[in-house]
Design a protein around this motif. Structure first.
Motif, mmCIF file in Angstrom:
data_model
loop_
_atom_site.group_PDB
_atom_site.id
_atom_site.type_symbol
_atom_site.label_atom_id
_atom_site.label_comp_id
_atom_site.label_asym_id
_atom_site.label_seq_id
_atom_site.Cartn_x
_atom_site.Cartn_y
_atom_site.Cartn_z
ATOM 1 N N ILE A 190 0.798 -1.029 0.169
ATOM 2 C CA ILE A 190 -0.024 0.046 -0.076
ATOM 3 C C ILE A 190 1.111 1.259 -0.099
ATOM 4 C CG2 ILE A 190 -1.721 1.338 1.261
ATOM 5 C CD1 ILE A 190 -2.817 -1.416 2.327
ATOM 6 N N LYS A 191 0.833 2.046 -1.036
ATOM 7 C CA LYS A 191 1.593 3.205 -1.099
ATOM 8 C C LYS A 191 0.920 4.557 -1.100
ATOM 9 C CE LYS A 191 4.976 0.455 -2.472
ATOM 10 N NZ LYS A 191 6.106 0.113 -1.695
ATOM 11 N N GLU A 192 -0.367 4.393 -1.018
ATOM 12 C CA GLU A 192 -1.064 5.885 -1.200
ATOM 13 C C GLU A 192 -2.120 5.514 0.003
ATOM 14 O OE1 GLU A 192 -1.571 7.926 -5.239
ATOM 15 O OE2 GLU A 192 -2.469 5.800 -5.359
ATOM 16 N N TRP A 193 -2.071 6.673 0.781
ATOM 17 C CA TRP A 193 -2.968 6.828 2.095
ATOM 18 C C TRP A 193 -4.139 8.112 2.211
ATOM 19 C CZ3 TRP A 193 -2.607 2.737 4.942
ATOM 20 C CH2 TRP A 193 -1.425 1.624 4.950
ATOM 21 N N TYR A 194 -5.285 8.102 2.639
ATOM 22 C CA TYR A 194 -5.813 9.226 2.935
ATOM 23 C C TYR A 194 -5.738 9.440 4.558
ATOM 24 C CZ TYR A 194 -8.802 9.078 -1.138
ATOM 25 O OH TYR A 194 -9.348 9.190 -2.398
ATOM 26 N N SER A 195 -5.654 10.665 4.677
ATOM 27 C CA SER A 195 -5.635 11.159 6.290
ATOM 28 C C SER A 195 -7.055 11.386 6.650
ATOM 29 C CB SER A 195 -4.923 12.249 6.667
ATOM 30 O OG SER A 195 -5.516 13.481 5.951
ATOM 31 N N THR A 196 -7.399 11.432 8.038
ATOM 32 C CA THR A 196 -8.770 11.665 8.333
ATOM 33 C C THR A 196 -9.423 12.784 7.657
ATOM 34 O OG1 THR A 196 -8.176 10.423 10.601
ATOM 35 C CG2 THR A 196 -10.206 11.886 10.388
ATOM 36 N N GLN A 197 -8.334 13.910 7.695
ATOM 37 C CA GLN A 197 -8.730 15.100 7.146
ATOM 38 C C GLN A 197 -9.097 14.928 5.775
ATOM 39 O OE1 GLN A 197 -5.949 18.292 7.942
ATOM 40 N NE2 GLN A 197 -7.268 19.847 6.952
ATOM 41 N N THR A 206 -18.115 13.009 8.682
ATOM 42 C CA THR A 206 -17.883 13.064 10.126
ATOM 43 C C THR A 206 -16.762 12.232 10.599
ATOM 44 O OG1 THR A 206 -19.622 11.899 11.072
ATOM 45 C CG2 THR A 206 -20.117 14.282 10.516
ATOM 46 N N LEU A 207 -16.266 12.549 11.667
ATOM 47 C CA LEU A 207 -15.227 11.679 12.269
ATOM 48 C C LEU A 207 -16.068 10.207 12.724
ATOM 49 C CD1 LEU A 207 -13.078 13.787 14.626
ATOM 50 C CD2 LEU A 207 -12.354 12.752 12.362
ATOM 51 N N THR A 208 -17.173 10.459 13.211
ATOM 52 C CA THR A 208 -17.815 9.153 13.702
ATOM 53 C C THR A 208 -18.255 8.316 12.266
ATOM 54 O OG1 THR A 208 -19.022 10.195 15.490
ATOM 55 C CG2 THR A 208 -19.898 8.351 14.860
ATOM 56 N N ALA A 209 -18.572 8.819 11.186
ATOM 57 C CA ALA A 209 -18.941 8.149 10.023
ATOM 58 C C ALA A 209 -17.695 7.525 9.234
ATOM 59 C CB ALA A 209 -19.615 9.354 9.033
ATOM 60 N N SER A 212 -16.967 4.415 11.653
ATOM 61 C CA SER A 212 -17.795 3.202 11.419
ATOM 62 C C SER A 212 -17.340 2.889 9.860
ATOM 63 C CB SER A 212 -19.293 4.007 11.359
ATOM 64 O OG SER A 212 -20.298 2.952 10.984
ATOM 65 N N PHE A 213 -17.306 3.603 8.871
ATOM 66 C CA PHE A 213 -17.247 3.134 7.363
ATOM 67 C C PHE A 213 -15.677 2.344 7.471
ATOM 68 C CE2 PHE A 213 -14.728 3.876 3.606
ATOM 69 C CZ PHE A 213 -15.546 3.647 2.564
ATOM 70 N N VAL A 214 -14.685 2.785 8.202
ATOM 71 C CA VAL A 214 -13.419 1.911 7.852
ATOM 72 C C VAL A 214 -13.717 0.660 8.806
ATOM 73 C CG1 VAL A 214 -12.135 3.982 7.609
ATOM 74 C CG2 VAL A 214 -12.317 2.928 9.856
ATOM 75 N N SER A 215 -14.311 0.733 9.711
ATOM 76 C CA SER A 215 -14.375 -0.636 10.631
ATOM 77 C C SER A 215 -15.643 -1.685 9.801
ATOM 78 C CB SER A 215 -15.051 -0.203 12.009
ATOM 79 O OG SER A 215 -15.538 -1.461 12.773
ATOM 80 N N MET A 227 -1.193 10.888 14.279
ATOM 81 C CA MET A 227 -1.892 10.834 12.836
ATOM 82 C C MET A 227 -2.493 9.534 12.463
ATOM 83 S SD MET A 227 -2.679 13.980 12.126
ATOM 84 C CE MET A 227 -3.199 13.860 10.499
ATOM 85 N N VAL A 228 -3.718 9.243 12.053
ATOM 86 C CA VAL A 228 -4.116 7.820 11.299
ATOM 87 C C VAL A 228 -4.324 8.081 9.935
ATOM 88 C CG1 VAL A 228 -5.883 6.160 11.668
ATOM 89 C CG2 VAL A 228 -5.024 7.278 13.517
#
Length: 301
Positions: A190-197, A206-209, A212-215, A227-228
């Motif tokens: 895995i070379k490319e990533w999204y930050s939460t922002q 939203t953060l809650t969404a 929930s989505f990634v889980s 940072m995640v």
């Protein structure tokens, strides 16, 4: 005819206090007595059924293989009274011999009996634990992996990471610390990533969404300091922005389900027939094309 005796009792069913007029009364009402009677009958029926099943389980396998001269791996393990991995150990060390027929390995019952006709002197094997000489200080673990003191002590306790104290400092086994973080390392492919922002801005979540989505979609993630980050490819696939790629490898669970194998059987085939596999973090993956080819039905050209 009612009695003048009054005895304070606790109902055997509802546990409420009541006044009984007989020394044999155990329930406060006819309803509770019926429910208690039905429960006792049900429990007696279950016990009787379990005894029959346990007896059948114990007797059936032995009765089935008692008169067979040739045994499969599972039957041989049952006959000796050991697990399949233990039996594979006997085969690997040459204590037992097996012949292959198709995808099955078969053993002579006579060979198993002869194994016990030649007892050897019993010795308890002693394994010397290698000494630990390389250590990290707590400060070095914090600097290298970007974690806090409390986190280090919590993980060390949970995973039994060896430590020692010297001159007021705590030293942690370097090998165990590195092994733990290697298992937690993200997939190197895995070379490319999204930050939460990034996900908040791009998808308006939203953060809650996001959590929930990634889980729900089991999105791979990595943590850098506080940072995640989440795998861009996996997020885009889950969002329907790109089509999923055909996987090159089976996970162990996928291969077991696909070919209806136990974990022991799968590992035996992979190791014995040199089917390529890779280690990705803490996961083992098996080359899909080679495993599919191995389990193809036989054909005559």
């Amino acid at each position: 005819m009612s009695s003048n005796i009054e005895i304070r009792r606790i109902c055997a069913w509802c546990k409420q206090e009541f006044i009984a007029h007989k020394t044999t009364t155990t329930c406060c009402s006819h309803r509770c007595a019926n429910l208690l009677y039905k429960q006792k009958k049900r429990e007696a029926s279950i016990r009787a059924n379990n005894q029959v099943v346990e007896k059948a389980i114990k007797e059936k396998p032995i009765a089935k293989i008692r008169d067979k001269p040739i045994l499969t791996i599972t039957e041989a393990a049952t006959y000796i009274g050991v697990t399949r991995p233990t039996l594979y150990g006997y085969l690997k060390r040459g204590e037992l011999k097996a012949s292959r027929l198709g995808y099955k390995f078969l053993l002579k019952k006579e060979d198993i009996d002869n194994l016990f006709n030649k007892p050897i002197e019993f010795k308890i094997p002693v394994r010397d634990k290698p000494s630990i000489n390389d250590f990290y200080t707590t400060a070095e673990v914090k600097e290298k992996y970007g974690v806090k003191d409390s986190w280090i002590f919590h993980i060390a306790k949970e995973h039994n990471i060896p430590r020692t104290f010297h001159r007021g400092k705590t030293y942690w086994s370097k090998k165990h610390i590195d092994d733990y973080f290697a298992k937690k390392a993200p997939d190197p492919e895995i070379k490319e990533w999204y930050s939460t922002q990034d996900m908040q801005e791009k998808f308006g979540m939203t953060l809650t969404a996001i959590y929930s989505f990634v889980s729900k979609n089991a999105i791979p993630k990595k943590k850098v300091g506080i940072m995640v980050y989440y795998s861009k490819k996996h997020v885009d696939i889950a969002k329907g922005l790109i089509a999923p790629e055909e996987p090159k490898y089976y996970t162990i669970a996928e291969a077991m389900e696909r070919f209806n194998l136990t974990r022991d059987q799968l590992y035996h085939y992979v190791k014995y027939h040199n089917i390529p596999r890779i280690k990705v973090g803490k996961y083992t993956k098996i080359l899909r094309a080679e495993l599919d080819k191995f389990f193809e039905p036989p054909k005559i050209e």
